[in-house]
Motif scaffolding. Structure first.
Motif, PDB file in Angstrom:
ATOM      1  N   ALA B 182      45.264  51.105  57.846  1.00 60.50           N
ATOM      2  CA  ALA B 182      44.960  52.533  57.784  1.00 60.50           C
ATOM      3  C   ALA B 182      45.835  53.258  56.762  1.00 60.50           C
ATOM      4  CB  ALA B 182      45.143  53.161  59.158  1.00 60.50           C
ATOM      5  N   GLY B 183      46.663  52.509  56.052  1.00 56.94           N
ATOM      6  CA  GLY B 183      47.404  53.097  54.944  1.00 56.94           C
ATOM      7  C   GLY B 183      48.862  53.420  55.220  1.00 56.94           C
ATOM      8  N   PHE B 184      49.385  52.973  56.357  1.00 53.82           N
ATOM      9  CA  PHE B 184      50.794  53.249  56.630  1.00 53.82           C
ATOM     10  C   PHE B 184      51.675  52.139  56.051  1.00 53.82           C
ATOM     11  CE2 PHE B 184      48.550  55.872  59.605  1.00 53.82           C
ATOM     12  CZ  PHE B 184      49.275  57.046  59.575  1.00 53.82           C
ATOM     13  N   ASP B 185      52.818  52.561  55.554  1.00 51.64           N
ATOM     14  CA  ASP B 185      53.745  51.648  54.879  1.00 51.64           C
ATOM     15  C   ASP B 185      54.258  50.542  55.783  1.00 51.64           C
ATOM     16  OD1 ASP B 185      53.759  52.527  52.404  1.00 51.64           O
ATOM     17  OD2 ASP B 185      55.799  53.354  52.391  1.00 51.64           O
ATOM     18  N   CYS B 186      54.548  50.925  56.998  1.00 55.04           N
ATOM     19  CA  CYS B 186      55.168  49.961  57.897  1.00 55.04           C
ATOM     20  C   CYS B 186      54.618  50.171  59.282  1.00 55.04           C
ATOM     21  CB  CYS B 186      56.698  50.116  57.848  1.00 55.04           C
ATOM     22  SG  CYS B 186      57.481  50.825  59.281  1.00 55.04           S
ATOM     23  N   GLY B 187      54.580  49.116  60.069  1.00 54.87           N
ATOM     24  CA  GLY B 187      54.046  49.231  61.415  1.00 54.87           C
ATOM     25  C   GLY B 187      55.104  49.651  62.406  1.00 54.87           C
ATOM     26  N   TYR B 188      56.168  48.848  62.473  1.00 58.96           N
ATOM     27  CA  TYR B 188      57.148  49.025  63.531  1.00 58.96           C
ATOM     28  C   TYR B 188      58.556  48.957  62.962  1.00 58.96           C
ATOM     29  CZ  TYR B 188      60.326  47.148  67.115  1.00 58.96           C
ATOM     30  OH  TYR B 188      61.408  46.905  67.914  1.00 58.96           O
ATOM     31  N   THR B 189      59.428  49.810  63.463  1.00 55.38           N
ATOM     32  CA  THR B 189      60.850  49.698  63.122  1.00 55.38           C
ATOM     33  C   THR B 189      61.666  49.924  64.386  1.00 55.38           C
ATOM     34  OG1 THR B 189      62.616  50.357  61.618  1.00 55.38           O
ATOM     35  CG2 THR B 189      61.248  52.126  62.518  1.00 55.38           C
ATOM     36  N   LYS B 264      56.521  57.218  57.868  1.00 57.20           N
ATOM     37  CA  LYS B 264      56.441  55.922  57.207  1.00 57.20           C
ATOM     38  C   LYS B 264      56.135  54.816  58.222  1.00 57.20           C
ATOM     39  CE  LYS B 264      59.399  53.161  54.108  1.00 57.20           C
ATOM     40  NZ  LYS B 264      59.427  53.413  52.668  1.00 57.20           N
ATOM     41  N   CYS B 265      56.897  54.783  59.307  1.00 50.96           N
ATOM     42  CA  CYS B 265      56.653  53.807  60.363  1.00 50.96           C
ATOM     43  C   CYS B 265      56.055  54.537  61.568  1.00 50.96           C
ATOM     44  CB  CYS B 265      57.947  53.135  60.803  1.00 50.96           C
ATOM     45  SG  CYS B 265      58.759  52.198  59.516  1.00 50.96           S
ATOM     46  N   ALA B 266      54.958  54.022  62.093  1.00 49.50           N
ATOM     47  CA  ALA B 266      54.279  54.742  63.172  1.00 49.50           C
ATOM     48  C   ALA B 266      54.761  54.324  64.554  1.00 49.50           C
ATOM     49  CB  ALA B 266      52.778  54.540  63.053  1.00 49.50           C
ATOM     50  N   MET B 267      55.533  53.230  64.640  1.00 46.29           N
ATOM     51  CA  MET B 267      56.038  52.789  65.946  1.00 46.29           C
ATOM     52  C   MET B 267      57.539  52.517  65.816  1.00 46.29           C
ATOM     53  SD  MET B 267      53.014  50.167  67.208  1.00 46.29           S
ATOM     54  CE  MET B 267      52.993  49.075  65.799  1.00 46.29           C
ATOM     55  N   MET B 268      58.281  52.904  66.842  1.00 45.20           N
ATOM     56  CA  MET B 268      59.731  52.723  66.779  1.00 45.20           C
ATOM     57  C   MET B 268      60.284  52.501  68.186  1.00 45.20           C
ATOM     58  SD  MET B 268      62.678  55.448  65.566  1.00 45.20           S
ATOM     59  CE  MET B 268      62.197  56.806  66.611  1.00 45.20           C
ATOM     60  N   THR B 269      61.215  51.551  68.305  1.00 46.71           N
ATOM     61  CA  THR B 269      61.968  51.468  69.549  1.00 46.71           C
ATOM     62  C   THR B 269      63.293  52.169  69.327  1.00 46.71           C
ATOM     63  OG1 THR B 269      62.550  49.247  68.808  1.00 46.71           O
ATOM     64  CG2 THR B 269      60.990  49.412  70.622  1.00 46.71           C
ATOM     65  N   GLU B 270      63.611  53.089  70.237  1.00 46.03           N
ATOM     66  CA  GLU B 270      64.823  53.894  70.096  1.00 46.03           C
ATOM     67  C   GLU B 270      65.178  54.471  71.451  1.00 46.03           C
ATOM     68  OE1 GLU B 270      67.398  55.141  69.085  1.00 46.03           O
ATOM     69  OE2 GLU B 270      67.418  57.271  68.621  1.00 46.03           O
ATOM     70  N   SER B 271      66.431  54.847  71.596  1.00 48.46           N
ATOM     71  CA  SER B 271      66.937  55.406  72.841  1.00 48.46           C
ATOM     72  C   SER B 271      66.105  56.597  73.316  1.00 48.46           C
ATOM     73  CB  SER B 271      68.382  55.853  72.613  1.00 48.46           C
ATOM     74  OG  SER B 271      68.790  56.692  73.668  1.00 48.46           O
TER      75      SER B 271
END
Lengths: 295, 438
Positions: B182-189, B264-271
């Protein structure tokens, strides 16, 4: 030349005059250095409640660790890089400014500026330009299709810290090179020009040899700078990463001792580092200095 | 010049006056150092001012001291110079060093000695357990407790035709590929890569991070994560890194936040405590869900992060009555609700949780409840109770080093994790050697 000799009647006065300087050296050099030697042979907890004599254990641990050799190599690359880049650009800028007629003072001031920036700030500045996520330059690089990611690419990370560290030191080198250039007698250069020597030829055969004392001095200073004064830059830009690629010796001393609180290992490392720098300096004086013309 | 001299004289007089005033009224000063800046730090100052104006015997002086490491190191240096603060916020994962330091006053004793009755049973137990000794004594007061959750960009999900948050790690991979299309640079960070992708991954999958029940049963410990499913997980992320499904954005959290908030990244694991920062920076609809797990497991509870308040030993006895009063003040339900809402840290008492729930807070902020429910999952095992290892700062740095070698394709996941364990074990052994004799 005949040396001047002042004769004091008693021993008290000269000792008294020397005392302040001796005291400073004692308190700020010998005392901490002594503590470092003491700690290098101990295992201590951060709160200073528990001390255990461990002999050469801290050193053995270092020399058995592949990471320590990696750090040694990173230091070699880093300090060579910093010395070459900062000496090279310092000389180039000085040569240009030496030829400039108008606005020399402006150029001089502008080039000297970065020296006033603290290493950590210099690091943060470069990080803001080159951070792969929020860096302005990194963004531009991505636009023109250059994959820039010092968070993962060790060579790019090394290049970045070398640039940041060298940038700060260029000013210093520039000042000395400019002074060196201006001390070269015009008559010699003019005579060579009349004999038909072109500017590059004159630079190579007259200017460079006459600059060797300055260059030698700066080389020693720059190496000491790269070895000791750059941990702030590393701390701000890469934290020694990725994967220890920019974990130079002095940063490792700082990180293990002041962040990780492993005082014994950090003390052992600083002793090794001191031995390295002292021997490097001695070697430079023995072998490189022979090639220096003091005019 | 005259103006300057007058100013100096005035300043001198003022200092003198202040000194006299202090000698007469003299509320006892209690120093409190913490590593929480920005909006969170402002809230600490606000709550402290409330405490100070509620009584006149003590004056708590709050001081922001930089990062967790910087604050801890400042306290260590101050302790050696006998100028340490009364209270200190330390990172939870680094608790063991403080527990065994001999430099602390256990909060349970402190509160009891000064007649503050705290109902420990009303606390959220997994949070409390994290700071207890094996025989059950509470050593420090849980304060800023958090846990990682899965944040996602809802607008990006819409664009890629995704309707639900991913449940398993396989889903994350599939989603990441769709987002790329879909055009996003990165999936997950991810922020805090060790905490999320080694520690919490192990907890959810019910595998050990280290021996001796993750260090809860003794200090002679070794890391085990190079022999568990963590290896496959890290290998998978390494693989995803090659085509942009995963992007490494650096240690700690700033890089991940930047990548997520910029779209840039649409998914992230974070506190869960990243909430305030994300809300401020993200110009899109976002939501949060539970951490993903492997498809063949029923996920266990996640691991706590953040920090707790330690009372340091060695101050006059009279000061500690004030310290106890202040700590007791912080645990009151109203304060806990205020703290929870203002920061994204989880409430440490059940009463505070019930109150926030009754107020409808989780209707508006469902991700805040996600963190609590994920932490309080039933069926905790010895693999998922807590993680308590020495020399945290050093071993985490070594593991991060090796993870970077994996992301940078210098080592395979197995090689990198083997090296991380070898280096980590040396650091743990050194800690054990230091503390064995006590």
């Amino acid at each position: 030349m005949i040396g001047k000799k002042v004769i004091f009647r008693s021993r008290g006065l000269p000792l008294l005059l020397l005392a302040p300087q001796l005291l400073v050296i004692l308190v700020f050099f010998f005392w901490p250095a002594g503590q470092a030697v003491y700690q290098a042979f101990h295992l201590a907890d951060p709160f200073g409640q528990h001390f255990e004599y461990v002999g050469l254990d801290n050193f053995r641990r270092l020399f058995n660790s592949p990471e320590y050799y990696a750090s040694l190599w990173a230091t070699t690359v880093f300090s060579a890089g910093v010395a070459i880049v900062s000496l090279g650009s310092g000389l180039l800028l000085a040569a240009f400014v030496d030829h400039v007629r108008r606005g020399r003072a402006v150029y001089k001031s502008l080039i000297i500026w970065p020296y006033a920036v603290a290493p950590v700030l210099a690091g943060v500045l470069w990080l803001f330009l080159f951070h792969p996520i929020y860096g302005v330059v990194a963004f531009a690089l991505a636009r023109i299709g250059i994959g820039w990611n010092p968070l993962l690419n060790s060579n790019q990370a090394m290049a970045l810290v070398v640039m940041a560290a060298a940038w700060k030191q260029v000013s210093y080198n520039f000042v000395f090179f400019l002074a060196g250039l201006q001390a070269i007698p015009r008559s010699v250069l003019e005579a060579a020009a009349i004999d038909g020597a072109g500017p590059l030829y004159r630079f190579r055969t007259i200017v460079l040899p006459l600059l060797t004392p300055t260059t030698f001095f700066l080389l020693v200073i720059n190496l000491v700078y790269a070895f000791f004064d750059t941990f702030g830059i590393i701390h701000a830009v890469t934290h020694g990463g990725p994967g220890g690629a920019t974990n130079i010796l002095v940063y490792k001393v700082f990180a293990d001792g002041f962040i990780g609180q492993d005082l014994g290992s950090s003390a052992a490392q600083s002793i090794v580092l001191m031995v390295i720098v002292v021997s490097l300096t001695v070697l430079q004086f023995r072998f490189l200095e022979r090639k220096v013309h003091y005019g | 010049m005259i103006a300057r001299r007058t100013l100096l004289a005035a300043a001198g007089a003022a200092t003198l006056a202040l000194g006299v005033a202090q000698a007469s009224a003299a509320p006892r000063e209690i120093n409190f150092w913490y590593p929480l800046g920005g909006a969170i730090g402002d809230l600490i100052v606000k709550m402290t001012n409330d405490f100070n104006s509620s009584q006149s015997d003590y004056k708590v002086v709050p001081q922001f001291k930089g990062s967790y490491d910087e604050t801890f190191n400042a306290a260590v240096a101050a302790y050696r110079a006998k100028k340490h603060p009364h209270l200190l916020v330390g990172i939870g994962a680094g608790s063991l060093n403080l527990m065994l330091s001999g430099a602390i006053y256990p909060v349970e004793d402190l509160l009891k000695d000064h007649g503050q009755k705290v109902d420990w049973a009303s606390f959220v137990q997994p949070v409390l357990d994290y700071y207890r000794t094996p025989d059950g004594k509470l050593l420090s007061l849980p304060f800023n407790s958090s846990t990682p959750i899965f944040w996602y960009n809802k607008d990006a999900f819409d664009k890629a035709g995704l309707t639900e948050p991913p449940k398993t790690w396989d889903d994350v991979g599939t989603y990441a590929a769709k987002l790329r299309q879909a055009g996003f640079d990165c999936g997950y960070t991810t922020a805090w890569q060790v905490w999320v992708n080694i520690d919490n991954y192990s907890f959810l999958q019910n595998v050990p991070v280290a021996s001796q029940d993750n260090g809860m049963a003794g200090i002679e410990t070794e890391f085990l994560f190079n022999k568990t499913r963590v290896v496959q997980h890290i290998a998978r992320l390494q693989e995803w890194g090659k085509d942009g499904r995963f992007l490494y954005t650096g240690r700690t959290w700033q890089g991940a936040h930047g990548a997520f908030a910029s779209g840039k990244c649409a998914m992230m694991t974070e506190s869960s405590a990243g909430h305030a920062g994300i809300k401020q920076a993200a110009k899109f609809n976002f939501a949060a869900s539970y951490l993903p797990h492997e498809k063949d497991v029923t996920p266990k509870n996640s691991l706590i992060g953040g920090g707790s308040i330690w009372a340091m030993a060695g101050h006059p006895k009279e000061d500690y009555a004030g310290v106890a009063a202040y700590l007791s003040f912080l645990t009151s339900t109203d304060r806990q609700v205020e703290w929870h809402k203002g920061t994204g840290y989880i409430p440490i008492t059940k009463a505070a949780y019930e109150k926030a729930k009754a107020e409808g807070y989780y209707k508006e902020n469902p991700h805040q409840e996600v963190a609590i429910l994920q932490l309080m999952r039933e069926g905790s095992t010895s693999n998922t109770k807590a993680l308590r290892l020495g020399n945290y700062v050093q071993y985490v740095a070594a593991i991060e080093d090796e993870l970077e070698n994996i992301w940078g394709d210098k080592k395979t996941a197995q090689q990198g994790l083997d090296d991380a364990v070898r280096r980590g074990n040396e650091i743990l052994a050194r800690f054990a050697q230091q503390n064995r004799k006590r």
